[in-house]
Design an enzyme around this catalytic site. Structure first.
Site, mmCIF file in Angstrom:
data_model
loop_
_atom_site.group_PDB
_atom_site.id
_atom_site.type_symbol
_atom_site.label_atom_id
_atom_site.label_comp_id
_atom_site.label_asym_id
_atom_site.label_seq_id
_atom_site.Cartn_x
_atom_site.Cartn_y
_atom_site.Cartn_z
ATOM 1 N N HIS B 254 -121.307 -27.158 10.094
ATOM 2 C CA HIS B 254 -122.097 -27.763 11.168
ATOM 3 C C HIS B 254 -123.377 -26.954 11.409
ATOM 4 O O HIS B 254 -124.490 -27.502 11.410
ATOM 5 C CB HIS B 254 -121.234 -27.805 12.433
ATOM 6 C CG HIS B 254 -121.905 -28.411 13.626
ATOM 7 N ND1 HIS B 254 -121.715 -29.713 13.991
ATOM 8 C CD2 HIS B 254 -122.777 -27.892 14.524
ATOM 9 C CE1 HIS B 254 -122.435 -29.975 15.074
ATOM 10 N NE2 HIS B 254 -123.089 -28.880 15.418
ATOM 11 N N GLU B 255 -123.237 -25.659 11.587
ATOM 12 C CA GLU B 255 -124.408 -24.818 11.863
ATOM 13 C C GLU B 255 -125.335 -24.757 10.650
ATOM 14 O O GLU B 255 -126.551 -24.669 10.794
ATOM 15 C CB GLU B 255 -123.980 -23.408 12.290
ATOM 16 C CG GLU B 255 -123.078 -23.353 13.524
ATOM 17 C CD GLU B 255 -123.622 -24.113 14.731
ATOM 18 O OE1 GLU B 255 -124.858 -24.294 14.832
ATOM 19 O OE2 GLU B 255 -122.812 -24.560 15.566
ATOM 20 N N HIS B 258 -127.614 -27.729 10.877
ATOM 21 C CA HIS B 258 -128.742 -27.460 11.779
ATOM 22 C C HIS B 258 -129.777 -26.574 11.094
ATOM 23 O O HIS B 258 -130.988 -26.791 11.185
ATOM 24 C CB HIS B 258 -128.253 -26.740 13.042
ATOM 25 C CG HIS B 258 -127.591 -27.626 14.056
ATOM 26 N ND1 HIS B 258 -128.204 -28.734 14.596
ATOM 27 C CD2 HIS B 258 -126.370 -27.557 14.657
ATOM 28 C CE1 HIS B 258 -127.387 -29.319 15.485
ATOM 29 N NE2 HIS B 258 -126.265 -28.631 15.531
ATOM 30 N N GLU B 284 -128.718 -33.035 15.733
ATOM 31 C CA GLU B 284 -127.269 -33.193 15.631
ATOM 32 C C GLU B 284 -126.898 -34.073 14.435
ATOM 33 O O GLU B 284 -125.853 -33.874 13.808
ATOM 34 C CB GLU B 284 -126.746 -33.790 16.938
ATOM 35 C CG GLU B 284 -125.261 -33.657 17.139
ATOM 36 C CD GLU B 284 -124.768 -32.232 17.370
ATOM 37 O OE1 GLU B 284 -125.597 -31.319 17.550
ATOM 38 O OE2 GLU B 284 -123.537 -32.031 17.337
#
Lengths: 494, 494
Positions: B254-255, B258, B284
């Protein structure tokens, strides 16, 4: 009211400087390599913001309104007044010229040291010397220009006191080094020790010395350093290499010494200039006291042998289990060319060579083209060796290329103060060495906290040292200590 | 000339924000605990300096002088104009009141969640809602106040579009969850894996996805996060726990999503507002595309099983050698109370509950005292469960206590956009899944770089998404994808 305004203003400068210190720490520890350009822009902005505040016209008015009956405000008048006057008296055009000369100087030095030699560096160095002299005269035309430069690092110290102390120290060290050279060399420790084990040992030692890990960190970097970023944030780094356990550990102890000073400053006096360390020389005395006076002592070697055993277990090199072997390796003396690699005894002569040359340059007793020859001649006379080239001679350090004249004496001042601090503690703390053997360093730390750290910059360094140790002969303290500890190990007497 | 001045001015703000981001990163990774007070003072000063520059009166003049024929200046007029107007129209007294209300709100929330319950939070929440409404009306009295709030996070998105999309999504998800609940549960993976091995796996996966470690870092922190500090400095963190390898890895992916966006922004447009990410929702979508669309796919499970084997060797848990076991565990669906722990399917309903309640509060259709009841009723209706207490119900998240209304929709917007991006890539990149199985993610990354990352904030998010995927029904894309992937695993059909 104006005092409170001034304090708030100075606190803001301290915060900006602290942020810069955190970014500087990050740059040398964790920053991704592609961030170099970004970091440069960040640092430049922070410097500009701090500079704008340092030269704020209101400071002049605030300084006039200080209550000199109050000891803190009196110290602030002295500390801030000095910095402010220095900033005010140097014309902006000279600041610009110096910045350009530093940039040119760095590139010239790189090339000169690389292959081109002194002639390549000469024009840049001449510009730097001339502009630095001009700057010193702008700040105070009535004082010795070298003292004006020195003041930036060691306010309160005079050229005359340095000249006298350094000459006596030199004349006392040369015979010690000559005597040692006639004796069999002490063995070094060069066993390979895994970095992870060294890391645990460094951490254990820093902790034993009193470094507060809740208010600081230990990380690794290419060059060890210590940085005080503000209350509760004092960080040190270690440079470790597999074949040099004692060297890496010595560096960590040195930085721990700096950090103990920073962790002990009077933070309740933030924004008054009194919260700061008093000078480079005094800062260096703290690192040298722990690195050398304590760290190269026999009791410390006993503590270290035991700690190595506890921390490294079966991985401890044989030599590290033997306190005597550690003690001998820590005090090995070698005539060498490079200051940064020098042992405790010869180190000061490297500094004194540079001091004498700098002084001659600023007293117009030496031509810039003759520096390498003067350098080599002094190395031969004091250390008994001659550099085979200027890269290992007068070009070895980066400092001149950035116009940092007057900076080197701090190193030897630190050693001189450390010797007197050590001698005094030996007299006043009877259990100093038996505690050290047990790994208890709380008494010398408390002693320094009370007499040095908590004083901050309330007084100038010579006064702080005198208040701590009384009227002592620092040169005699350092020579006596070195002849005693190192001389005895080599079997030579004074 | 005024354009260049503006760009220099905005660059300075970007640098200050970047320094703040570095300090924020440090605070969550390496900062000594005693530095908390210092760090607060540093962050406050940086915020003040950035705020002074954001509200600089010259910005109004600069905005008037922009050349709207130039696409970058036109985007700047829109982006900066919006922020500047928002800052200008909110009276300072209201800013102060809100700051106090946030501080009070946080303490009230802590106590309310701890034991005291909703009544303890109610007065603080009322103040926050009322002041936030006042702020929205001050910014634009003619627009739906919730849209004014939403604009801060997702400019370009309307309340009407959200209302319609979220209602359809909700109505499509409820039957999927109900159908899944009738089927046998999929097994999870709960083997204990040492953190050091997980760390190596996280690093290998982030690297495979295309995270540039020369321009970024991966560290550990209590909560995983990603932070873009400027060109060449994008840092992510992982939170790993021994019993939750897939959870920790999912956070890292997820990070990384980003961070890939941040590393791909158009840095040559620094100081124009176009260098920035376009919205929270689009940000997101990048994290969710990699975490869910890619990271929970079967080909990714195959890549992961092989990588776990390579990286962990004999230490790999048995379940991690089996791609099917990974695939099933990654797509396990469970009705649960806490948003932050929810699976991909139920997650959006947590967000939609909060959106519906926020909207009702700002349309005056719901009294604040009735929020817990409305909350519980919606959880029962959409998720089939009722929170046993408000701590696990309406009080679960910190956001309202800081007055962050309008923030949550970004999460589900991200999922909606990610689904359409994924569907489009599947059509346009034939080797998408066969590449993924081999650990090659370069094509989808290049696709996103060209269509999303490099666009920065030249257009608003809905336009960027439309340019990338064409006219697509995001709700249908997300529902279709979830029914297809998760539904198939559970053996249910739409």
């Amino acid at each position: 009211m104006s005092w409170n305004e001034l304090v708030e203003h100075l606190k803001e400068i301290e915060i900006l400087d602290g942020v810069g210190a955190t970014l500087g720490w990050d740059e040398q520890t964790y920053m991704p390599k592609k961030a170099a350009g970004l970091r440069g822009a960040q640092m430049a902005l922070l410097s500009r913001l701090a500079h704008e505040r340092r030269t704020d016209a209101r400071i002049g008015r605030w300084l006039e309104g200080l209550d000199t009956n109050d000891p803190v405000q009196r110290a602030c008048a002295r500390n801030l007044g000095r910095v402010y006057r220095r900033e005010q008296r140097v014309p902006a055009s000279l600041v610009d010229k110096l910045a350009r000369a530093r940039s040119d100087g760095f590139h010239a030095w790189i090339e000169a040291k690389g292959a081109s030699g002194w002639q390549r560096f000469l024009p840049a160095l001449r510009t730097l010397r001339d502009l630095t002299l001009e700057r010193a005269r702008a700040i105070d035309p009535h004082r010795h220009p070298y003292e004006v430069l020195l003041e930036e690092y060691d306010p309160g110290t005079t050229v005359e006191s340095l000249r006298a102390m350094f000459a006596r120290l030199r004349d006392g060290l040369v015979p010690l080094i000559e005597a040692i050279a006639t004796r069999p060399q002490l063995p070094s420790i060069e066993d390979t020790v895994p970095l992870e084990a060294q890391w645990r040992l460094s951490t254990a030692v820093a902790s034993s010395l009193g470094f507060d890990f809740d208010g600081g960190r230990l990380d690794r970097s290419e060059h060890p350093f210590s940085t005080g970023q503000g209350e509760g944030d004092v960080r040190i780094t270690a440079h470790l290499s597999e074949r040099d356990l004692l060297g890496g550990l010595g560096g960590t102890i040195h930085e721990t010494g700096h950090a103990l000073y920073e962790q002990g400053l009077p933070f309740d006096l933030a924004g008054t200039t009194v919260k700061e360390a008093a000078s480079y020389g005094l800062h260096e005395s703290q690192s040298r006291f722990w690195e050398n006076y304590v760290g190269r002592s026999r009791p410390f070697a006993i503590f270290l042998a035991r700690t190595a055993q506890e921390v490294l277990g079966a991985g401890a090199p044989a030599a590290m289990r033997d306190a005597d072997a550690i003690f001998r390796a820590q005090n090995r003396v070698e005539r060498s060319l490079i200051r940064t690699q020098a042992d405790e005894v010869t180190y000061n002569l490297h500094v004194i060579v540079r001091f004498e040359i700098e002084l001659a340059l600023f007293e117009d007793r030496l031509a810039l083209e003759d520096v390498p020859e003067a350098w080599n001649e002094k190395y031969q006379r004091y250390l008994g060796i001659t550099p085979p080239d200027t890269a290992r001679g007068a070009l070895q350090d980066v400092h001149w290329s950035g116009g940092a004249f007057g900076y080197f004496p701090s190193y030897t001042l630190g050693n001189l103060y450390a010797a007197s601090l050590g001698k005094t503690m030996e007299a006043q703390i009877p259990s100093l060495w038996s505690d050290a053997e047990k790994g208890d360093f709380s008494r010398p730390l408390a002693w320094l906290r009370e007499r040095v750290h908590r004083t901050g910059h309330l007084h100038e360094t010579p006064e702080i040292v005198k208040n701590a140790v009384g009227e002592r002969d620092h040169v005699e303290d350092l020579l006596g200590y070195l002849w005693q500890r190192v001389g005895t190990l080599y079997g030579v007497t004074r």
